[in-house]
Write a protein that holds these residues in place. Structure first.
Motif, PDB file in Angstrom:
ATOM      1  N   ALA A 199     120.899 -20.230  52.246  1.00 19.91           N
ATOM      2  CA  ALA A 199     121.800 -20.975  53.140  1.00 19.91           C
ATOM      3  C   ALA A 199     121.640 -22.476  52.939  1.00 19.91           C
ATOM      4  O   ALA A 199     122.627 -23.226  52.977  1.00 19.91           O
ATOM      5  N   ALA A 200     120.406 -22.919  52.691  1.00 18.63           N
ATOM      6  CA  ALA A 200     120.164 -24.359  52.478  1.00 18.63           C
ATOM      7  C   ALA A 200     120.868 -24.824  51.203  1.00 18.63           C
ATOM      8  O   ALA A 200     121.469 -25.894  51.165  1.00 18.63           O
ATOM      9  N   ALA A 204     123.904 -27.425  51.072  1.00 17.82           N
ATOM     10  CA  ALA A 204     123.328 -28.668  50.526  1.00 17.82           C
ATOM     11  C   ALA A 204     122.469 -29.378  51.570  1.00 17.82           C
ATOM     12  O   ALA A 204     122.585 -30.592  51.789  1.00 17.82           O
ATOM     13  N   THR A 205     121.615 -28.616  52.223  1.00 17.51           N
ATOM     14  CA  THR A 205     120.715 -29.191  53.231  1.00 17.51           C
ATOM     15  C   THR A 205     119.294 -28.681  52.970  1.00 17.51           C
ATOM     16  O   THR A 205     119.054 -27.939  52.022  1.00 17.51           O
ATOM     17  N   SER A 206     118.353 -29.098  53.810  1.00 16.70           N
ATOM     18  CA  SER A 206     116.956 -28.700  53.554  1.00 16.70           C
ATOM     19  C   SER A 206     116.636 -27.383  54.268  1.00 16.70           C
ATOM     20  O   SER A 206     117.283 -27.011  55.249  1.00 16.70           O
ATOM     21  N   LEU A 207     115.593 -26.733  53.752  1.00 15.66           N
ATOM     22  CA  LEU A 207     115.138 -25.484  54.359  1.00 15.66           C
ATOM     23  C   LEU A 207     114.695 -25.735  55.803  1.00 15.66           C
ATOM     24  O   LEU A 207     114.993 -24.942  56.710  1.00 15.66           O
ATOM     25  N   ASP A 208     114.009 -26.843  56.018  1.00 14.56           N
ATOM     26  CA  ASP A 208     113.542 -27.179  57.379  1.00 14.56           C
ATOM     27  C   ASP A 208     114.711 -27.311  58.345  1.00 14.56           C
ATOM     28  O   ASP A 208     114.641 -26.866  59.498  1.00 14.56           O
ATOM     29  N   ALA A 213     117.755 -25.161  62.843  1.00  9.55           N
ATOM     30  CA  ALA A 213     119.057 -24.819  63.428  1.00  9.55           C
ATOM     31  C   ALA A 213     119.101 -23.345  63.827  1.00  9.55           C
ATOM     32  O   ALA A 213     119.612 -22.985  64.894  1.00  9.55           O
ATOM     33  N   ARG A 214     118.538 -22.483  62.959  1.00  6.99           N
ATOM     34  CA  ARG A 214     118.538 -21.040  63.262  1.00  6.99           C
ATOM     35  C   ARG A 214     117.719 -20.748  64.523  1.00  6.99           C
ATOM     36  O   ARG A 214     118.110 -19.953  65.359  1.00  6.99           O
ATOM     37  N   MET A 215     116.580 -21.401  64.621  1.00  6.94           N
ATOM     38  CA  MET A 215     115.738 -21.171  65.807  1.00  6.94           C
ATOM     39  C   MET A 215     116.447 -21.670  67.061  1.00  6.94           C
ATOM     40  O   MET A 215     116.455 -21.004  68.097  1.00  6.94           O
TER      41      MET A 215
END
Ligand code: NAD
Length: 260
Positions: A199-200, A204-208, A213-215
């Motif tokens: 998804a990251a 084009a975003t970071s894993l963190d 966001a998911r949490m």
């Protein structure tokens, strides 16, 4: 509460890591002898060692194989031919767009997430009924109840298993053999990490950032832990849970928004 399953035997699939490992640890904690299955011998043996160290009173056998193959199932069942408890589990199918999937992709998903559990149930359920005790738990997915578009292979294959189990579970419970499905929402495992890495990349975003966001989007504001999942599985496998069968139990921190 004493779950009254001390000395029983469990075959736990996909158990070197993640949710399967959580189930194996919780069952061993209740005094159940476990046979754990996964593909990679080294990781599996390390998991077995950890379970042995924490539970001196149980035996822990390992079977390194691909449970989605006939040869793998033969090996697993040879090591644990008459389990009292069966936890079916394997890796989930890949994400994607259904327009890109071939018949072979569908057959692979059906083999792994529908037909493998059915074959394992077929090989073990009659013995459980004859002995008057059996607990079968299939690890499926919250996607059975709330489908996720990019997980079409999972939505389809697991729904097939769910439909089959709904019928079978009513024919075994009079002999004290229950069959239930556990539907994980987001649990903190390697599998979840791999979907977040994908998804990251796409976003084009970071894993963190994806993780946070998911949490934040979950009512519990966190992911579930394999230990929580395993504890629930152990309860379903308890003597006390004999009146619970054919159910699809969502463990998702409240993410599914419906009343039922
Ligand atoms: P994981 O990757 O952390 O662990 C999977 C375990 O299964 C590993 O021990 C792996 O070696 C084993 N395994 C995988 N394929 C196998 C095979 N063919 N034969 C034998 N062993 C095999 O994954 P997880 O998060 O524990 O997920 C378990 C199941 O739950 C998967 O089907 C996954 O799709 C589903 N699920 C997980 C989540 C989640 O958030 N973690 C959510 C919904 C559904």
């Amino acid at each position: 509460m004493d779950f009254d399953i001390r000395g029983k035997r469990a075959l736990v699939c996909g158990a070197s890591k993640g949710l399967g490992r959580g189930c194996a640890e919780a069952l061993a904690g209740e005094g159940v002898h476990v046979t754990i299955v996964a593909r990679h011998a080294q990781v599996l043996e390390a998991t077995a060692q950890a379970i042995r160290q924490a539970n001196a009173d149980v035996t822990v056998q390992t079977v390194a194989c691909d449970i989605t193959t006939a040869a793998g199932r033969t090996l697993a069942l040879a090591a644990c031919p008459a389990p009292d408890i069966l936890v079916t589990n394997a890796g989930g199918p890949p994400m994607g767009n259904f327009r890109d999937w071939s018949r072979d992709d569908w057959i692979a998903a059906l083999d792994a997430n529908m037909l493998t559990p059915i074959e394992l149930i077929k090989a073990t359920v009659d013995g459980m009924m004859a002995r008057g005790f059996g607990r079968i738990v299939n690890i499926t997915s919250s996607a059975v109840k709330a489908p996720i578009d990019i997980l079409g292979l999972s939505n389809g294959a697991r729904s097939g298993l769910t439909g089959f189990v709904a019928g079978l579970a009513r024919t075994t419970v009079a002999r004290n053999v229950t069959i239930n499905n556990l539907l994980p929402g987001p649990f903190d495992t390697d599998r979840l990490a791999s979907t977040m890495i994908a998804a990251a990349k796409v976003g084009a975003t970071s894993l963190d950032a994806v993780r946070a966001a998911r949490m934040a989007s979950n009512p519990a504001r966190r992911f579930g832990t394999p230990a929580e999942f395993g504890a629930f599985c152990a309860f379903i496998c308890s003597a006390q849970a004999g009146y619970l069968t054919g159910q699809n139990i969502l463990l998702d921190g409240g993410a599914y928004p419906g009343t039922f």
